[in-house]
Design a protein around this motif. Structure first.
Motif, PDB file in Angstrom:
ATOM      1  N   ALA A 206     -52.727  15.704  26.524  1.00 44.20           N
ATOM      2  CA  ALA A 206     -53.405  15.770  25.228  1.00 44.20           C
ATOM      3  C   ALA A 206     -52.404  15.970  24.097  1.00 44.20           C
ATOM      4  O   ALA A 206     -52.487  15.329  23.039  1.00 44.20           O
ATOM      5  N   ALA A 207     -51.427  16.859  24.286  1.00 42.59           N
ATOM      6  CA  ALA A 207     -50.435  17.133  23.244  1.00 42.59           C
ATOM      7  C   ALA A 207     -49.558  15.917  22.969  1.00 42.59           C
ATOM      8  O   ALA A 207     -49.197  15.637  21.816  1.00 42.59           O
ATOM      9  N   GLN A 208     -49.228  15.178  24.026  1.00 42.61           N
ATOM     10  CA  GLN A 208     -48.360  14.010  23.859  1.00 42.61           C
ATOM     11  C   GLN A 208     -49.054  12.877  23.107  1.00 42.61           C
ATOM     12  O   GLN A 208     -48.397  11.976  22.597  1.00 42.61           O
ATOM     13  N   ALA A 209     -50.379  12.946  23.030  1.00 41.31           N
ATOM     14  CA  ALA A 209     -51.126  11.923  22.298  1.00 41.31           C
ATOM     15  C   ALA A 209     -51.136  12.197  20.805  1.00 41.31           C
ATOM     16  O   ALA A 209     -51.577  11.353  20.016  1.00 41.31           O
ATOM     17  N   GLY A 210     -50.652  13.381  20.408  1.00 35.52           N
ATOM     18  CA  GLY A 210     -50.652  13.756  18.997  1.00 35.52           C
ATOM     19  C   GLY A 210     -49.295  13.560  18.347  1.00 35.52           C
ATOM     20  O   GLY A 210     -48.567  12.617  18.644  1.00 35.52           O
ATOM     21  N   GLY A 211     -48.924  14.513  17.492  1.00 40.65           N
ATOM     22  CA  GLY A 211     -47.673  14.390  16.744  1.00 40.65           C
ATOM     23  C   GLY A 211     -46.492  14.976  17.488  1.00 40.65           C
ATOM     24  O   GLY A 211     -46.500  15.100  18.726  1.00 40.65           O
ATOM     25  N   GLU A 212     -45.485  15.362  16.738  1.00 40.57           N
ATOM     26  CA  GLU A 212     -44.251  15.892  17.318  1.00 40.57           C
ATOM     27  C   GLU A 212     -44.533  17.208  18.044  1.00 40.57           C
ATOM     28  O   GLU A 212     -45.246  18.079  17.534  1.00 40.57           O
ATOM     29  N   LEU A 213     -43.958  17.354  19.209  1.00 35.79           N
ATOM     30  CA  LEU A 213     -44.223  18.529  20.034  1.00 35.79           C
ATOM     31  C   LEU A 213     -43.326  19.699  19.632  1.00 35.79           C
ATOM     32  O   LEU A 213     -42.164  19.517  19.258  1.00 35.79           O
ATOM     33  N   VAL A 214     -43.889  20.904  19.726  1.00 36.95           N
ATOM     34  CA  VAL A 214     -43.144  22.138  19.484  1.00 36.95           C
ATOM     35  C   VAL A 214     -43.134  22.930  20.783  1.00 36.95           C
ATOM     36  O   VAL A 214     -44.186  23.116  21.415  1.00 36.95           O
ATOM     37  N   THR A 215     -41.971  23.384  21.214  1.00 35.47           N
ATOM     38  CA  THR A 215     -41.880  24.179  22.436  1.00 35.47           C
ATOM     39  C   THR A 215     -41.250  25.532  22.116  1.00 35.47           C
ATOM     40  O   THR A 215     -40.416  25.633  21.211  1.00 35.47           O
ATOM     41  N   PRO A 216     -41.616  26.573  22.857  1.00 34.52           N
ATOM     42  CA  PRO A 216     -41.013  27.887  22.643  1.00 34.52           C
ATOM     43  C   PRO A 216     -39.523  27.862  22.979  1.00 34.52           C
ATOM     44  O   PRO A 216     -39.048  26.972  23.693  1.00 34.52           O
ATOM     45  N   SER A 217     -38.816  28.856  22.487  1.00 29.47           N
ATOM     46  CA  SER A 217     -37.390  28.958  22.793  1.00 29.47           C
ATOM     47  C   SER A 217     -37.193  29.258  24.275  1.00 29.47           C
ATOM     48  O   SER A 217     -38.105  29.720  24.966  1.00 29.47           O
ATOM     49  N   GLU A 218     -35.988  29.022  24.746  1.00 26.37           N
ATOM     50  CA  GLU A 218     -35.639  29.318  26.143  1.00 26.37           C
ATOM     51  C   GLU A 218     -35.887  30.785  26.459  1.00 26.37           C
ATOM     52  O   GLU A 218     -36.429  31.131  27.517  1.00 26.37           O
ATOM     53  N   ALA A 219     -35.518  31.672  25.524  1.00 24.32           N
ATOM     54  CA  ALA A 219     -35.692  33.111  25.753  1.00 24.32           C
ATOM     55  C   ALA A 219     -37.162  33.470  25.896  1.00 24.32           C
ATOM     56  O   ALA A 219     -37.548  34.263  26.770  1.00 24.32           O
ATOM     57  N   VAL A 220     -38.003  32.879  25.050  1.00 23.23           N
ATOM     58  CA  VAL A 220     -39.439  33.157  25.126  1.00 23.23           C
ATOM     59  C   VAL A 220     -40.024  32.582  26.413  1.00 23.23           C
ATOM     60  O   VAL A 220     -40.878  33.210  27.061  1.00 23.23           O
ATOM     61  N   CYS A 221     -39.587  31.411  26.805  1.00 22.83           N
ATOM     62  CA  CYS A 221     -40.068  30.810  28.066  1.00 22.83           C
ATOM     63  C   CYS A 221     -39.747  31.713  29.252  1.00 22.83           C
ATOM     64  O   CYS A 221     -40.601  31.969  30.100  1.00 22.83           O
ATOM     65  N   GLN A 222     -38.507  32.193  29.300  1.00 21.57           N
ATOM     66  CA  GLN A 222     -38.105  33.068  30.399  1.00 21.57           C
ATOM     67  C   GLN A 222     -38.875  34.380  30.375  1.00 21.57           C
ATOM     68  O   GLN A 222     -39.304  34.878  31.418  1.00 21.57           O
ATOM     69  N   HIS A 223     -39.055  34.940  29.181  1.00 22.58           N
ATOM     70  CA  HIS A 223     -39.789  36.201  29.038  1.00 22.58           C
ATOM     71  C   HIS A 223     -41.231  36.045  29.513  1.00 22.58           C
ATOM     72  O   HIS A 223     -41.745  36.895  30.256  1.00 22.58           O
ATOM     73  N   THR A 224     -41.882  34.962  29.108  1.00 17.79           N
ATOM     74  CA  THR A 224     -43.282  34.742  29.489  1.00 17.79           C
ATOM     75  C   THR A 224     -43.413  34.511  30.981  1.00 17.79           C
ATOM     76  O   THR A 224     -44.350  35.008  31.616  1.00 17.79           O
ATOM     77  N   ALA A 225     -42.465  33.767  31.540  1.00 15.66           N
ATOM     78  CA  ALA A 225     -42.483  33.538  32.990  1.00 15.66           C
ATOM     79  C   ALA A 225     -42.382  34.855  33.746  1.00 15.66           C
ATOM     80  O   ALA A 225     -43.075  35.067  34.758  1.00 15.66           O
ATOM     81  N   LYS A 226     -41.537  35.760  33.261  1.00 15.98           N
ATOM     82  CA  LYS A 226     -41.400  37.085  33.888  1.00 15.98           C
ATOM     83  C   LYS A 226     -42.687  37.891  33.738  1.00 15.98           C
ATOM     84  O   LYS A 226     -43.065  38.649  34.633  1.00 15.98           O
ATOM     85  N   GLN A 227     -43.364  37.734  32.598  1.00 17.65           N
ATOM     86  CA  GLN A 227     -44.644  38.417  32.404  1.00 17.65           C
ATOM     87  C   GLN A 227     -45.673  37.937  33.418  1.00 17.65           C
ATOM     88  O   GLN A 227     -46.415  38.739  33.995  1.00 17.65           O
ATOM     89  N   PHE A 228     -45.722  36.629  33.635  1.00 18.83           N
ATOM     90  CA  PHE A 228     -46.624  36.083  34.650  1.00 18.83           C
ATOM     91  C   PHE A 228     -46.282  36.636  36.023  1.00 18.83           C
ATOM     92  O   PHE A 228     -47.158  37.027  36.794  1.00 18.83           O
ATOM     93  N   GLN A 229     -44.993  36.668  36.337  1.00 19.31           N
ATOM     94  CA  GLN A 229     -44.569  37.162  37.638  1.00 19.31           C
ATOM     95  C   GLN A 229     -44.888  38.639  37.784  1.00 19.31           C
ATOM     96  O   GLN A 229     -45.325  39.099  38.848  1.00 19.31           O
ATOM     97  N   GLY A 230     -44.725  39.399  36.713  1.00 24.00           N
ATOM     98  CA  GLY A 230     -45.060  40.817  36.748  1.00 24.00           C
ATOM     99  C   GLY A 230     -46.533  41.048  37.006  1.00 24.00           C
ATOM    100  O   GLY A 230     -46.910  41.943  37.768  1.00 24.00           O
ATOM    101  N   ALA A 231     -47.366  40.234  36.360  1.00 24.14           N
ATOM    102  CA  ALA A 231     -48.812  40.353  36.582  1.00 24.14           C
ATOM    103  C   ALA A 231     -49.157  40.035  38.022  1.00 24.14           C
ATOM    104  O   ALA A 231     -50.018  40.680  38.638  1.00 24.14           O
TER     105      ALA A 231
END
Length: 261
Positions: A206-231
């Protein structure tokens, strides 16, 4: 006048253990929920679970039934060599056996394996970069998603070793040019992982069908992944997955009862 073949199946409840029966009920429910959410491919693709108390027996869908028709008693019991170990009127799909037996043999910690051919899943499986870190749902799989290259229809038993090697210790995998696969220590866990992975694939398309994509920073991606793993670590017994699963069964009892027969 042409007659329609009956889908009724004699109950096996009296000839299997109570633990196996409960697992059969959950697996039949899982099939019907996959149908409800639109993740099916007619009679194709599979969900399997290990028979309680065994390492070499598992349950698979009977080939020819739609997922919304499957019951606890119609599930086929196989060993890891594909031999039926409980008499049944149904057959199984050989390609499905190859993929599922590989995971069950190579990952004794895994109880359930789900494989799908959804449009969104296949679309992301065809993209060179695979799953992108586009939203919170996607980040559950950041650095925690396996990939397996397409080798053709999975008839070749030699592919099993490569499947297991590529999956390694992950619980989710994209089968390139093919579809999605998730696994877990329970049916509830495997289903919830597939729910998240499928949703991540849908949002990517769905996102690729729209405009330019925005992605979180590498640090935020790693932090969120750790949050998921912690949960996940805090709920090692699968309490959150089980809580959601119980709610899903209540829903299924209203919209498509009869799976527990």
């Amino acid at each position: 006048m042409e007659t329609v073949k009956s889908l009724s199946t004699a109950s096996v409840r009296g000839i299997v253990t109570e633990e196996e029966w409960r697992k059969r009920v959950d697996l039949a429910a899982c099939y019907r929920l996959v149908a409800y959410y639109g993740w099916t491919d007619l009679i194709f693709t599979h969900i399997s679970t290990r028979v309680p108390g065994t390492q070499d027996y598992f349950l698979l869908n009977p080939y020819g039934l739609m997922f919304e028709e499957i019951t606890a008693s119609s599930l086929v019991k196989l060993d890891t060599e594909g031999e039926v170990v409980l008499e049944t009127d149904y057959m199984v799909n050989a390609a499905g056996f190859t993929i599922h037996s590989a995971i069950h043999q190579g990952r004794p910690d895994i109880d359930c394996v789900i494989h799908t051919h959804t449009v969104s899943g296949m679309a992301v499986a065809a993209q060179k970069e695979g799953l992108l870190p586009l939203a919170q749902t996607s980040l559950e799989f950041y650095d925690n998603l396996a990939y397996h290259d397409y080798e053709g229809i999975a008839f070749d038993l030699d592919e099993r070793e490569r499947l297991v090697d590529d999956l390694a210790d992950k619980d989710a995998m994209i089968l390139r040019n093919h579809g999605l696969l998730t696994c877990g220590k329970s049916i509830a866990n495997a289903f919830m992982t597939m729910h998240s992975l499928e949703k991540a694939c849908q949002l990517q398309i769905a996102a690729q069908a729209g405009g330019e994509l925005v992605t979180p920073s590498e640090a935020v991606c790693q932090h969120t992944a750790k949050q998921f793993q912690g949960a996940t670590d805090e709920n090692a017994e699968g309490s959150l997955a089980q809580l959601a699963w119980d709610a899903l069964l209540r829903k299924l009892d209203k919209i498509n009862p009869g799976y527990d027969t």
